[in-house]
Design a protein around this motif. Structure first.
Motif, PDB file in Angstrom:
ATOM      1  N   ALA A 100       0.877  -1.179   0.000  1.00 27.99           N
ATOM      2  CA  ALA A 100       0.000   0.000   0.000  1.00 27.99           C
ATOM      3  C   ALA A 100       0.911   1.224   0.000  1.00 27.99           C
ATOM      4  N   PHE A 101       0.683   2.142  -0.945  1.00 28.60           N
ATOM      5  CA  PHE A 101       1.655   3.213  -1.173  1.00 28.60           C
ATOM      6  C   PHE A 101       0.969   4.539  -1.462  1.00 28.60           C
ATOM      7  N   ALA A 102       1.417   5.596  -0.757  1.00 26.61           N
ATOM      8  CA  ALA A 102       0.961   6.967  -1.021  1.00 26.61           C
ATOM      9  C   ALA A 102       2.168   7.749  -1.523  1.00 26.61           C
ATOM     10  N   ALA A 103       2.231   7.999  -2.801  1.00 27.27           N
ATOM     11  CA  ALA A 103       3.441   8.548  -3.417  1.00 27.27           C
ATOM     12  C   ALA A 103       3.628  10.037  -3.168  1.00 27.27           C
ATOM     13  N   LEU A 104       4.827  10.397  -2.764  1.00 24.94           N
ATOM     14  CA  LEU A 104       5.213  11.806  -2.723  1.00 24.94           C
ATOM     15  C   LEU A 104       5.512  12.306  -4.130  1.00 24.94           C
ATOM     16  N   ASP A 105       6.097  11.442  -4.931  1.00 27.04           N
ATOM     17  CA  ASP A 105       6.445  11.779  -6.315  1.00 27.04           C
ATOM     18  C   ASP A 105       6.279  10.525  -7.166  1.00 27.04           C
ATOM     19  N   ASP A 170       2.146  21.002  -1.603  1.00 29.79           N
ATOM     20  CA  ASP A 170       3.187  20.664  -2.576  1.00 29.79           C
ATOM     21  C   ASP A 170       2.597  20.680  -3.980  1.00 29.79           C
ATOM     22  N   GLN A 171       3.457  20.499  -4.967  1.00 31.90           N
ATOM     23  CA  GLN A 171       2.991  20.468  -6.356  1.00 31.90           C
ATOM     24  C   GLN A 171       3.429  19.198  -7.084  1.00 31.90           C
ATOM     25  N   THR A 172       3.777  18.160  -6.323  1.00 32.65           N
ATOM     26  CA  THR A 172       4.193  16.896  -6.945  1.00 32.65           C
ATOM     27  C   THR A 172       3.283  15.723  -6.584  1.00 32.65           C
ATOM     28  N   SER A 173       2.655  15.753  -5.411  1.00 27.83           N
ATOM     29  CA  SER A 173       1.781  14.644  -5.025  1.00 27.83           C
ATOM     30  C   SER A 173       0.406  14.825  -5.647  1.00 27.83           C
ATOM     31  N   ARG A 174      -0.316  13.731  -5.767  1.00 20.72           N
ATOM     32  CA  ARG A 174      -1.659  13.787  -6.336  1.00 20.72           C
ATOM     33  C   ARG A 174      -2.588  14.654  -5.491  1.00 20.72           C
ATOM     34  N   ARG A 179      -6.026  19.158  -4.969  1.00 22.18           N
ATOM     35  CA  ARG A 179      -6.652  20.161  -4.095  1.00 22.18           C
ATOM     36  C   ARG A 179      -6.448  21.568  -4.642  1.00 22.18           C
ATOM     37  N   ARG A 180      -5.267  21.819  -5.145  1.00 26.39           N
ATOM     38  CA  ARG A 180      -5.021  23.129  -5.769  1.00 26.39           C
ATOM     39  C   ARG A 180      -5.957  23.336  -6.951  1.00 26.39           C
ATOM     40  N   ASP A 181      -6.003  22.350  -7.844  1.00 27.90           N
ATOM     41  CA  ASP A 181      -6.801  22.495  -9.064  1.00 27.90           C
ATOM     42  C   ASP A 181      -8.299  22.485  -8.779  1.00 27.90           C
ATOM     43  N   GLY A 182      -8.725  21.637  -7.845  1.00 25.49           N
ATOM     44  CA  GLY A 182     -10.145  21.586  -7.506  1.00 25.49           C
ATOM     45  C   GLY A 182     -10.644  22.923  -6.988  1.00 25.49           C
TER      46      GLY A 182
END
Length: 324
Positions: A100-105, A170-174, A179-182
């Motif tokens: 199970a993985f939550a990617a930073l990049d 941040d601007q690399t994680s999903r 959240r920025r774009d939404g």
């Protein structure tokens, strides 16, 4: 010969008995070998926020329910991409049943995720997930929809006109991107009289504080600021306070934590979006188990979100989703 056989037998029983002395991931691997329990490493984006501790609780709940062994780890900060990649590499080396993985990049993790795919190790994304088609599913909040709700609330609170800003984590994680774009897309599409004058990327609470002060100095007419996670939101609160603009700038946050809850109760923060971090951790492990067993899992698992403010922060619906 009888004596030699006895000695060899004793040696054979001594080695397995030493396994419980190991700790952490090694202990989990040893336990897997001895009990045939499924081993699933859970690699988060960090440990510094209470959000991740709540995710951990959910993962542990599922591990107990499905009788599997897990480890839960993440780098000290959400800027340590290299350290997270090292954790992922070490986890793959233990030949787990699933990861199970939550990617930073996601791009940085791509070669190791390809290795997991080649090794037939199912990958389940959680929280930010992974920007790839490799994960069998992702257990996460619909961050675009949640941030759009935050934008609607911000618009209502500032009278649907004026200048606002965004402090994103941040601007690399999903999660950072969604959240920025939404938020920004909803403002642009629905509120023509609101202008986003600045978007900054904080990384941590201290930097978010400094960025907020810089935003307010450069744009003294800003009426509201959106912080996209726990650390960013707390930094915005501190920055507004240090700029002596309490009550003059509407603050909308994301996630929970004691400082955000206190700020909402005191009126420093208008409200925030809460996720279900326990549910995220629970489903990350449950979906991993299902994938290993060959069961069908949906491509995405929406774990839900809610708006909370001083009117409902202690309600039966919201209170269980908040954490300190």
């Amino acid at each position: 010969m009888l004596l030699a056989t006895t000695v060899l037998a004793a040696c054979g029983t001594t080695k397995p008995a030493q396994a419980p002395a190991t700790t952490g991931a090694a202990a989990t691997t040893a336990a897997k070998a001895g009990t045939e329990k499924m081993y699933i490493p859970v690699i988060s984006k960090g440990f510094q926020h209470q959000f991740w501790q709540a995710v951990k609780l959910g993962a542990e709940k599922a591990a107990k329910e499905f009788n599997v062994e897990i480890t839960f780890e993440g780098p000290e900060t959400e800027q340590q991409v290299d350290k997270q990649i090292e954790m992922l590499q070490a986890a793959l080396g233990k030949k787990p049943a699933a990861i199970a993985f939550a990617a930073l990049d996601s791009k940085a993790a791509s070669p190791l995720l390809e290795k997991a795919k080649t090794s037939k190790i199912p990958v389940v994304g959680f929280d930010s997930g992974v920007d790839s088609d490799i994960p069998v599913t992702t257990a996460a909040t619909d961050n675009k929809a949640a941030a759009a709700l935050a934008a609607d609330k911000m618009a209502e609170l500032i009278g649907k006109e004026g200048e606002i800003a965004v402090v994103a984590h941040d601007q690399t994680s999903r999660t950072g991107v969604d959240r920025r774009d939404g938020f920004t897309n909803r403002i642009k599409e629905k509120y023509p009289n609101i202008k986003i004058v600045d978007t900054q990327y904080s990384g941590d609470q201290l930097k978010a504080t400094d960025l907020t002060k810089a935003i307010l100095q450069a744009h003294p007419n800003v009426k509201g600021i959106f912080g996209t996670n726990e650390g960013a939101a707390i930094g915005v609160i501190n920055g507004v306070t240090e700029s002596k603009k309490d009550g003059k700038v509407v603050i909308v946050g994301y996630d929970s934590g004691k400082l955000q809850k206190d700020a909402i109760r005191s009126g420093k923060m208008a409200g925030a979006i809460t996720q279900d971090p326990i549910g995220i951790g629970y489903w990350a492990v449950k979906a991993s188990v299902q994938a290993v067993k060959g069961e069908t899992v949906p491509k995405s698992i929406d774990t839900g979100f809610h708006w909370y403010d001083k009117t409902n922060i202690d309600s039966a619906e919201i209170k269980p989703l908040l954490y300190d």
